[in-house]
Design a protein around this motif. Structure first.
Motif, mmCIF file in Angstrom:
data_model
loop_
_atom_site.group_PDB
_atom_site.id
_atom_site.type_symbol
_atom_site.label_atom_id
_atom_site.label_comp_id
_atom_site.label_asym_id
_atom_site.label_seq_id
_atom_site.Cartn_x
_atom_site.Cartn_y
_atom_site.Cartn_z
ATOM 1 N N THR A 172 0.814 -1.213 0.000
ATOM 2 C CA THR A 172 0.000 0.000 0.000
ATOM 3 C C THR A 172 0.849 1.265 0.000
ATOM 4 O OG1 THR A 172 -0.160 -0.089 2.418
ATOM 5 C CG2 THR A 172 -1.922 -1.143 1.165
ATOM 6 N N SER A 173 2.132 1.117 -0.333
ATOM 7 C CA SER A 173 3.033 2.263 -0.443
ATOM 8 C C SER A 173 3.888 2.126 -1.689
ATOM 9 C CB SER A 173 3.948 2.369 0.784
ATOM 10 O OG SER A 173 3.217 2.580 1.969
ATOM 11 N N GLY A 174 4.352 3.248 -2.197
ATOM 12 C CA GLY A 174 5.211 3.215 -3.375
ATOM 13 C C GLY A 174 5.628 4.620 -3.774
ATOM 14 N N LEU A 175 6.146 4.745 -4.975
ATOM 15 C CA LEU A 175 6.587 6.041 -5.495
ATOM 16 C C LEU A 175 5.381 6.841 -5.978
ATOM 17 C CD1 LEU A 175 9.696 4.806 -7.503
ATOM 18 C CD2 LEU A 175 9.758 6.280 -5.480
ATOM 19 N N CYS A 179 8.265 11.432 -4.325
ATOM 20 C CA CYS A 179 8.616 10.873 -3.027
ATOM 21 C C CYS A 179 8.096 9.448 -2.944
ATOM 22 C CB CYS A 179 8.048 11.723 -1.887
ATOM 23 S SG CYS A 179 6.243 11.673 -1.749
ATOM 24 N N TYR A 180 8.288 8.849 -1.804
ATOM 25 C CA TYR A 180 7.759 7.509 -1.521
ATOM 26 C C TYR A 180 6.817 7.646 -0.338
ATOM 27 C CZ TYR A 180 7.717 2.539 -0.141
ATOM 28 O OH TYR A 180 7.336 1.265 0.181
ATOM 29 N N GLY A 181 5.641 7.006 -0.427
ATOM 30 C CA GLY A 181 4.718 7.096 0.688
ATOM 31 C C GLY A 181 3.512 6.213 0.515
ATOM 32 N N ALA A 182 2.678 6.169 1.537
ATOM 33 C CA ALA A 182 1.481 5.340 1.532
ATOM 34 C C ALA A 182 0.374 6.000 0.726
ATOM 35 C CB ALA A 182 1.010 5.093 2.962
ATOM 36 N N GLY A 183 -0.450 5.156 0.123
ATOM 37 C CA GLY A 183 -1.556 5.676 -0.666
ATOM 38 C C GLY A 183 -2.584 6.407 0.170
ATOM 39 N N LEU A 194 -1.659 14.212 -8.292
ATOM 40 C CA LEU A 194 -0.635 13.212 -7.972
ATOM 41 C C LEU A 194 -0.841 11.967 -8.824
ATOM 42 C CD1 LEU A 194 -0.664 13.365 -4.049
ATOM 43 C CD2 LEU A 194 1.018 14.390 -5.574
ATOM 44 N N ASN A 195 0.244 11.277 -9.067
ATOM 45 C CA ASN A 195 0.185 10.005 -9.770
ATOM 46 C C ASN A 195 1.151 9.047 -9.083
ATOM 47 O OD1 ASN A 195 -0.654 8.170 -11.704
ATOM 48 N ND2 ASN A 195 0.851 8.823 -13.237
ATOM 49 N N ALA A 196 0.957 7.761 -9.298
ATOM 50 C CA ALA A 196 1.835 6.744 -8.722
ATOM 51 C C ALA A 196 2.603 6.054 -9.830
ATOM 52 C CB ALA A 196 1.018 5.724 -7.950
ATOM 53 N N ALA A 197 3.816 5.653 -9.514
ATOM 54 C CA ALA A 197 4.637 4.867 -10.427
ATOM 55 C C ALA A 197 4.902 3.512 -9.798
ATOM 56 C CB ALA A 197 5.967 5.580 -10.708
ATOM 57 N N LYS A 198 5.080 2.506 -10.633
ATOM 58 C CA LYS A 198 5.414 1.195 -10.093
ATOM 59 C C LYS A 198 6.851 1.226 -9.558
ATOM 60 C CE LYS A 198 7.440 -1.534 -13.873
ATOM 61 N NZ LYS A 198 7.271 -2.732 -14.716
ATOM 62 N N TYR A 199 7.223 0.198 -8.867
ATOM 63 C CA TYR A 199 8.581 0.130 -8.348
ATOM 64 C C TYR A 199 9.566 0.153 -9.510
ATOM 65 C CZ TYR A 199 6.970 -0.559 -3.623
ATOM 66 O OH TYR A 199 6.397 -0.346 -2.390
ATOM 67 N N ALA A 200 10.570 1.031 -9.395
ATOM 68 C CA ALA A 200 11.482 1.284 -10.505
ATOM 69 C C ALA A 200 12.218 0.014 -10.929
ATOM 70 C CB ALA A 200 12.495 2.363 -10.113
ATOM 71 N N GLY A 212 9.544 -2.945 -19.072
ATOM 72 C CA GLY A 212 8.800 -4.190 -19.180
ATOM 73 C C GLY A 212 9.088 -5.201 -18.100
ATOM 74 N N GLU A 213 10.123 -4.966 -17.289
ATOM 75 C CA GLU A 213 10.442 -5.904 -16.217
ATOM 76 C C GLU A 213 9.369 -5.872 -15.129
ATOM 77 O OE1 GLU A 213 15.333 -6.105 -16.205
ATOM 78 O OE2 GLU A 213 14.307 -4.767 -14.795
ATOM 79 N N THR A 214 9.095 -7.025 -14.564
ATOM 80 C CA THR A 214 8.176 -7.117 -13.430
ATOM 81 C C THR A 214 8.940 -6.834 -12.148
ATOM 82 O OG1 THR A 214 6.801 -8.766 -14.544
ATOM 83 C CG2 THR A 214 6.636 -8.654 -12.146
ATOM 84 N N ALA A 215 8.348 -6.053 -11.292
ATOM 85 C CA ALA A 215 8.982 -5.767 -10.000
ATOM 86 C C ALA A 215 9.034 -7.053 -9.177
ATOM 87 C CB ALA A 215 8.211 -4.692 -9.255
ATOM 88 N N MET A 216 10.221 -7.440 -8.745
ATOM 89 C CA MET A 216 10.415 -8.647 -7.948
ATOM 90 C C MET A 216 10.955 -8.353 -6.551
ATOM 91 S SD MET A 216 9.447 -11.182 -9.880
ATOM 92 C CE MET A 216 10.058 -12.554 -8.905
ATOM 93 N N TYR A 217 11.418 -7.131 -6.342
ATOM 94 C CA TYR A 217 12.076 -6.801 -5.074
ATOM 95 C C TYR A 217 11.515 -5.512 -4.461
ATOM 96 C CZ TYR A 217 15.484 -10.354 -6.421
ATOM 97 O OH TYR A 217 16.088 -11.530 -6.779
ATOM 98 N N GLY A 218 10.288 -5.169 -4.805
ATOM 99 C CA GLY A 218 9.736 -3.919 -4.305
ATOM 100 C C GLY A 218 8.467 -4.121 -3.517
#
Length: 583
Positions: free
Chosen positions: A223-226, A344-348, A372-378, A383-389
């Motif tokens: 429930t948190s991210g960039l 920044c990084y924070g909770a939704g 505001l908008n959210a981005a997936k884990y960098a 095209g890579e799937t986030a595996m460590y975020g």
């Protein structure tokens, strides 16, 4: 006399155990007629355990799908229970912040009232002082009298884990209660319906030890991210959502050139790492490599050096706030709201929702374009799937929220039935949402908050009103329902963020699962971790501020970690992981 886990003399004399923590012993007159009753009109056809005969027909098994959790669906145990009027159980748990903003204890909440009324079991909730939970828990378990139920984190916050807590006479084995014929049969059914969760909530011997807090859906696991100021990014001429680290460099540069003083700001170093480590295929601390399945330590991997070098580049270019080490929440919020910072990084909820609500309520200050908008884990490559975020396990071991029945409880069957209610189909909505017709109604089969919660007439915030009526927006011994967060995240931006952080991620695979360490392993980890953790934090600060040269010092840094015992720690966690995998 049961064996107890004793504290050092210094700790013991600095804390005072409250006289109300007396458990069943000495508090209540024992009522031998108290019993957990069942619907005797239903003939049992399930396989009884231990020779017992069930008083209900077991539901047909479900076909489970990996990554998809089934919700509670049974109502085996009949409520209210009979002949419990003269018994009051004691329940020790941390006081959630959203409860304390409206009530001195959980006893005054509507969910506590409903839980007791519907089960027919009286309970007194007892809380440690907020901020002193760890210290007061230590004193509690060293005392000669325990409450009936303790809600805590047992896998890592008790030396030696749940097996040691059982050996020490703190908690009891729950196998005969969480069974197809026991007073917690609805918990048993939920775990049969979700075999991956069933594995998570057992100890290494395959036994149950707690009534767990379960995040009941993938949308509750991250429930948190960039997040970033979309209006400022658009104004800077960067209109796509950043995905790769190269995208972020381009976007932050555009913001800098448009006049944003500190394009990326972070409340602390942990948030910076959380938002960007994924690109370098590492996590903070110990994790499971997604290709080998082996335990690794992120702060000694080559990816950590590469990450450090990228952060150095961003600081030199004026793209990343160099003052992260001294930043705080209020400073971050002011930066994002006034446009000094943009990403920044924070909770939704607490970040994104707060920022959007603040801006919407004062357009004279923040304008009508604030967005505001959210981005997936960098990631490194598009095209890579986030595996460590981000992500978390269904069994929320990071929370002190798993209820154990203590060895001092005189009425374990009654305690088990009380806790079981939350895992039944009928109890699920009650503990999450409150009272139907008052705090929620069913709309197209979905529990939907009423204005009592969403527009509280007494002026309570949504979060506080939720916590008055149910436990859905907090942790505890129940299965958390995703419909709470889908309503709490009321804006389109928040809902999109929740989907982006979870749908474009498979990060649970690299988390350390809910392993349990032996008492000897726990002690060794404690001895080794203090020096290692201090060293890593100190060197990270040096590298970030450019006082140290990560490239020139890398080999020495890694060797120092090895000299301090990091390889022994990795092996301890690997051994524990191997035990877990054979459960």
């Amino acid at each position: 006399m049961r064996k107890k886990k004793w504290l050092s003399g210094i700790l013991a004399i600095t804390m005072i155990v409250s006289t109300v923590l007396t458990g069943c012993q000495g508090r209540n007159q024992k009522n031998n007629n108290a019993s957990v009753t069942t619907d005797k009109t239903v003939e049992a056809t399930g396989s009884p355990e231990g020779g017992a005969e069930a008083a209900w027909t077991l539901l047909e098994p479900l076909t489970s799908t990996e990554g998809v959790n089934n919700m509670p669906r049974s109502n085996y145990v009949t409520y209210p229970v009979e002949n419990a009027e003269d018994i009051t159980l004691t329940f020790w748990m941390g006081l959630p912040s959203n409860v304390s903003k409206n009530s001195p204890t959980a006893n005054e909440t509507e969910w506590a009232r409903l839980w007791q009324e519907m089960t027919g079991i009286k309970v007194e909730f007892i809380h440690p002082t907020q901020g002193s939970e760890q210290e007061e828990f230590a004193v509690l378990v060293a005392s000669n009298s325990l409450p009936d139920i303790i809600e805590w984190e047992w896998t890592s916050s008790y030396t030696g884990g749940p097996s040691a807590a059982e050996k020490d006479g703190i908690l009891i084995n729950l196998d005969k209660y969480i069974s197809s014929t026991g007073p917690a049969a609805d918990v048993w059914q939920y775990l049969q319906d979700n075999p991956s969760i069933d594995k998570q909530v057992k100890n290494d011997s395959g036994s149950y030890y707690c009534f767990p807090f379960i995040r009941g859906d993938k949308y509750l696991q991250c429930t948190s991210g960039l997040i970033y100021r979309k209006d400022l990014m658009d104004k800077a001429g960067y209109t796509k959502t950043p995905e790769t680290m190269a995208d972020w460099t381009e976007a932050l540069t555009a913001l800098k050139n448009s006049g944003v003083l500190k394009p990326m700001v972070m409340e602390n170093m942990n948030n910076l790492m959380a938002g960007t480590f994924n690109a370098y295929k590492i996590r903070t601390g110990f994790y499971v490599d997604d290709t080998t399945g082996k335990v690794k330590y992120g702060f000694m991997e080559e990816g950590y050096k590469d990450w450090t070098l990228q952060m150095n580049d961003w600081v030199r270019a004026g793209l990343l706030d160099p003052d992260i080490l001294t930043c705080d929440r209020s400073t971050l919020e002011s930066y994002i709201m006034n446009g000094t910072g943009a990403a920044c990084y924070g909770a939704g909820g607490g970040y994104m929702g707060t920022f959007l609500t603040t801006a919407a309520s004062d357009t004279a200050t923040y304008g009508t374009d604030f967005d505001l908008n959210a981005a997936k884990y960098a990631v490194l490559n598009a095209g890579e799937t986030a595996m460590y975020g981000g992500s978390s396990y269904d069994y929320g071991t990071g929370s002190r929220a798993h209820a154990a029945i203590t060895a001092d409880c005189e009425y374990p069957e009654l305690a088990a039935a009380f806790l079981n209610f939350c895992y039944s189909q009928n109890g699920h909505n009650t503990i999450n949402f409150g009272e139907e017709g008052k705090s929620y109604t069913m709309v197209d089969g979905i529990p939907t908050y009423t204005d009592e919660v969403m527009k509280n007439p007494d002026g309570l915030s949504i979060a506080v009103a939720m916590a008055k009526w149910g436990r859905g927006n907090m942790s505890g011994a129940f299965v958390q329902d995703p419909n709470y967060i889908l309503q709490y995240y009321s804006t389109p931006q928040q809902k999109e963020a929740l989907a982006r952080w979870n749908d474009e991620s498979d990060s649970q695979k690299t988390l350390m699962p809910p392993i349990t360490l032996t008492e000897e392993e726990s002690k060794r980890i404690t001895i080794l971790n203090g020096e290692i953790d201090t060293y890593v934090v100190e060197q990270r600060a040096r590298f970030f501020t450019l006082e140290g040269d990560v490239t020139a010092e890398w080999d020495t840094y890694v060797q120092n970690l090895k000299n301090m015992g990091i390889e022994e720690m990795i092996q301890i966690y690997q051994t524990a992981l191997d035990r877990y995998n054979t459960r």
